[in-house]
Design a protein around this motif. Structure first.
Motif, mmCIF file in Angstrom:
data_model
loop_
_atom_site.group_PDB
_atom_site.id
_atom_site.type_symbol
_atom_site.label_atom_id
_atom_site.label_comp_id
_atom_site.label_asym_id
_atom_site.label_seq_id
_atom_site.Cartn_x
_atom_site.Cartn_y
_atom_site.Cartn_z
ATOM 1 N N THR A 114 40.556 47.536 43.980
ATOM 2 C CA THR A 114 41.280 46.143 43.935
ATOM 3 C C THR A 114 42.240 46.154 42.752
ATOM 4 O O THR A 114 43.689 45.854 43.318
ATOM 5 N N ALA A 115 42.040 46.459 41.641
ATOM 6 C CA ALA A 115 42.939 46.288 40.558
ATOM 7 C C ALA A 115 44.243 47.114 40.778
ATOM 8 O O ALA A 115 45.401 46.644 40.714
ATOM 9 N N LEU A 116 43.737 48.337 41.231
ATOM 10 C CA LEU A 116 44.997 49.392 41.201
ATOM 11 C C LEU A 116 45.934 48.831 42.725
ATOM 12 O O LEU A 116 47.160 49.154 42.437
ATOM 13 N N ALA A 117 45.390 48.643 43.700
ATOM 14 C CA ALA A 117 45.916 47.908 44.592
ATOM 15 C C ALA A 117 46.996 46.805 44.348
ATOM 16 O O ALA A 117 47.980 46.556 44.871
ATOM 17 N N ASP A 129 34.635 56.344 48.300
ATOM 18 C CA ASP A 129 33.851 56.165 47.041
ATOM 19 C C ASP A 129 34.370 57.046 45.975
ATOM 20 O O ASP A 129 34.416 56.799 44.899
ATOM 21 N N PHE A 130 34.794 58.296 46.522
ATOM 22 C CA PHE A 130 35.309 59.242 45.398
ATOM 23 C C PHE A 130 36.591 58.717 44.659
ATOM 24 O O PHE A 130 36.983 59.087 43.319
ATOM 25 N N LEU A 131 37.292 57.692 45.246
ATOM 26 C CA LEU A 131 38.462 57.098 44.740
ATOM 27 C C LEU A 131 38.118 56.350 43.468
ATOM 28 O O LEU A 131 38.951 55.954 42.715
ATOM 29 N N GLY A 132 36.881 55.778 43.494
ATOM 30 C CA GLY A 132 36.273 54.892 42.208
ATOM 31 C C GLY A 132 35.511 55.849 41.345
ATOM 32 O O GLY A 132 35.221 55.315 40.314
ATOM 33 N N GLU A 133 35.336 57.180 41.657
ATOM 34 C CA GLU A 133 34.903 58.056 40.735
ATOM 35 C C GLU A 133 35.595 58.436 39.451
ATOM 36 O O GLU A 133 36.624 58.399 39.782
ATOM 37 N N PRO A 134 35.220 58.854 38.471
ATOM 38 C CA PRO A 134 36.082 59.186 37.373
ATOM 39 C C PRO A 134 37.239 60.132 37.559
ATOM 40 O O PRO A 134 38.393 59.912 37.213
ATOM 41 N N ARG A 147 56.662 48.572 32.360
ATOM 42 C CA ARG A 147 55.603 47.449 32.296
ATOM 43 C C ARG A 147 54.623 47.637 33.345
ATOM 44 O O ARG A 147 53.410 47.507 33.078
ATOM 45 N N ALA A 148 55.037 48.181 34.502
ATOM 46 C CA ALA A 148 54.005 48.374 35.750
ATOM 47 C C ALA A 148 53.138 49.714 35.507
ATOM 48 O O ALA A 148 52.222 49.700 35.690
ATOM 49 N N ALA A 149 53.942 50.740 34.389
ATOM 50 C CA ALA A 149 53.054 51.633 34.389
ATOM 51 C C ALA A 149 51.854 51.518 33.099
ATOM 52 O O ALA A 149 50.917 51.853 33.467
ATOM 53 N N VAL A 150 52.119 50.566 32.276
ATOM 54 C CA VAL A 150 51.222 50.182 31.324
ATOM 55 C C VAL A 150 50.195 49.304 32.195
ATOM 56 O O VAL A 150 48.908 49.379 31.913
ATOM 57 N N LEU A 151 50.428 48.433 33.255
ATOM 58 C CA LEU A 151 49.612 47.682 33.875
ATOM 59 C C LEU A 151 48.710 48.589 34.627
ATOM 60 O O LEU A 151 47.453 48.407 34.833
ATOM 61 N N ALA A 152 49.303 49.455 35.198
ATOM 62 C CA ALA A 152 48.240 50.669 35.828
ATOM 63 C C ALA A 152 47.323 51.012 35.068
ATOM 64 O O ALA A 152 45.916 51.309 35.515
ATOM 65 N N LEU A 153 47.400 51.277 33.695
ATOM 66 C CA LEU A 153 46.643 51.917 32.760
ATOM 67 C C LEU A 153 45.537 50.748 32.206
ATOM 68 O O LEU A 153 44.488 50.870 32.509
ATOM 69 N N ALA A 174 39.474 58.081 40.443
ATOM 70 C CA ALA A 174 40.090 57.209 39.742
ATOM 71 C C ALA A 174 41.476 57.602 38.670
ATOM 72 O O ALA A 174 42.508 57.114 38.664
ATOM 73 N N ALA A 175 40.957 58.720 38.075
ATOM 74 C CA ALA A 175 42.126 59.169 37.066
ATOM 75 C C ALA A 175 43.281 59.683 37.869
ATOM 76 O O ALA A 175 44.405 59.496 37.366
ATOM 77 N N ALA A 176 42.938 60.558 38.686
ATOM 78 C CA ALA A 176 44.049 60.883 39.575
ATOM 79 C C ALA A 176 45.266 59.791 40.173
ATOM 80 O O ALA A 176 46.224 59.756 39.816
ATOM 81 N N LEU A 177 44.375 58.927 40.535
ATOM 82 C CA LEU A 177 45.126 57.616 41.252
ATOM 83 C C LEU A 177 46.087 56.801 40.246
ATOM 84 O O LEU A 177 46.957 56.732 40.647
ATOM 85 N N VAL A 178 45.215 56.707 39.069
ATOM 86 C CA VAL A 178 46.078 55.944 38.219
ATOM 87 C C VAL A 178 47.052 56.725 37.428
ATOM 88 O O VAL A 178 48.347 56.219 37.217
#
Length: 213
Positions: A136-139, A67-72, A93-99, A75-79
């Motif tokens: 799911t989006a990040l994956a 659940d922490f991976l989806g918390e602000p 382009r992939a970096a832009v997509l990550a954001l 999530a910010a650290a993962l992105v």
């Protein structure tokens, strides 16, 4: 002469992922209409939800970690990490997509929630699950980056993208249900929202970047 920037949505996968995006949008809409305004679990939800006693403590700790991976903060650290890797690999382009992909996906869930009006634990809007949609989006971003490797065929690339989305969505969806934050159908709605928004965002990024001189 500089080479062209690689597309973030591999051309061989565009047709299949476009179809999947449409199916994801239709499914998210249908489930949202089905449970609009409800505050109780559906028949399928009731079968998949944990018992009233809840999950064992060890499983609850695992659910909290996911659940922490989806918390602000998580999530910010993962992105940030994914975007940094994309830049190191010279895939802007992939970096832009990550954001943009994750941001627009989460924004879509926030827009849909008051429209669906489904609640859990009182007045908490629950449909669709933003946490499930985010992971799911990040994956999908990471999978699309891997699927863009030369020599990876359409079937293998599509399977890789779908498998990554399924694993990430199932993990976060399980965590949300185990913690009592969402119904299983909320997790399905979040998963489908990511399938609809992220490939579409990738296509728009490629289209916009392709118009630049």
């Amino acid at each position: 002469m500089r080479g062209a920037t690689p597309a973030v949505l591999p051309p061989p996968l565009r047709a299949w992922l476009g179809l999947i995006a449409v199916l994801g949008a239709l499914t998210a809409f249908a489930v949202g209409v089905l449970y609009a305004g409800h505050s109780l679990p559906g028949a399928v939800d009731a079968r998949l939800q944990p018992s009233p006693e809840g999950v064992p403590p060890s499983w609850r700790r695992a659910a909290l970690a996911v659940d922490f991976l989806g918390e602000p903060a998580g999530a910010a650290a993962l992105v940030a990490a994914v975007a940094a890797v994309c830049l190191l690999l010279r895939r802007p382009r992939a970096a832009v997509l990550a954001l943009a992909g994750t941001g627009l996906t989460v924004a879509a869930t926030k827009l849909i929630k008051p429209l669906a009006g489904r609640t859990i634990n009182g007045e908490h809007l629950s449909y669709p699950s933003g946490h499930t949609a985010f992971l799911t989006a990040l994956a999908l971003v990471v999978a699309l980056l891997a699927a863009g490797r030369p020599g990876l065929g359409r079937a293998a690339g599509t399977s890789l993208v779908l498998a990554a989305a399924l694993v990430a969505g199932a993990a976060m969806g399980w965590a949300q249900v185990a913690l009592g934050a969402h119904y299983p159908s909320d997790a399905l709605g979040g998963w489908c929202t990511a399938l609809a928004v992220t490939p579409t965002t990738a296509w728009l990024i490629d289209r916009t970047a392709g118009r630049r001189p």
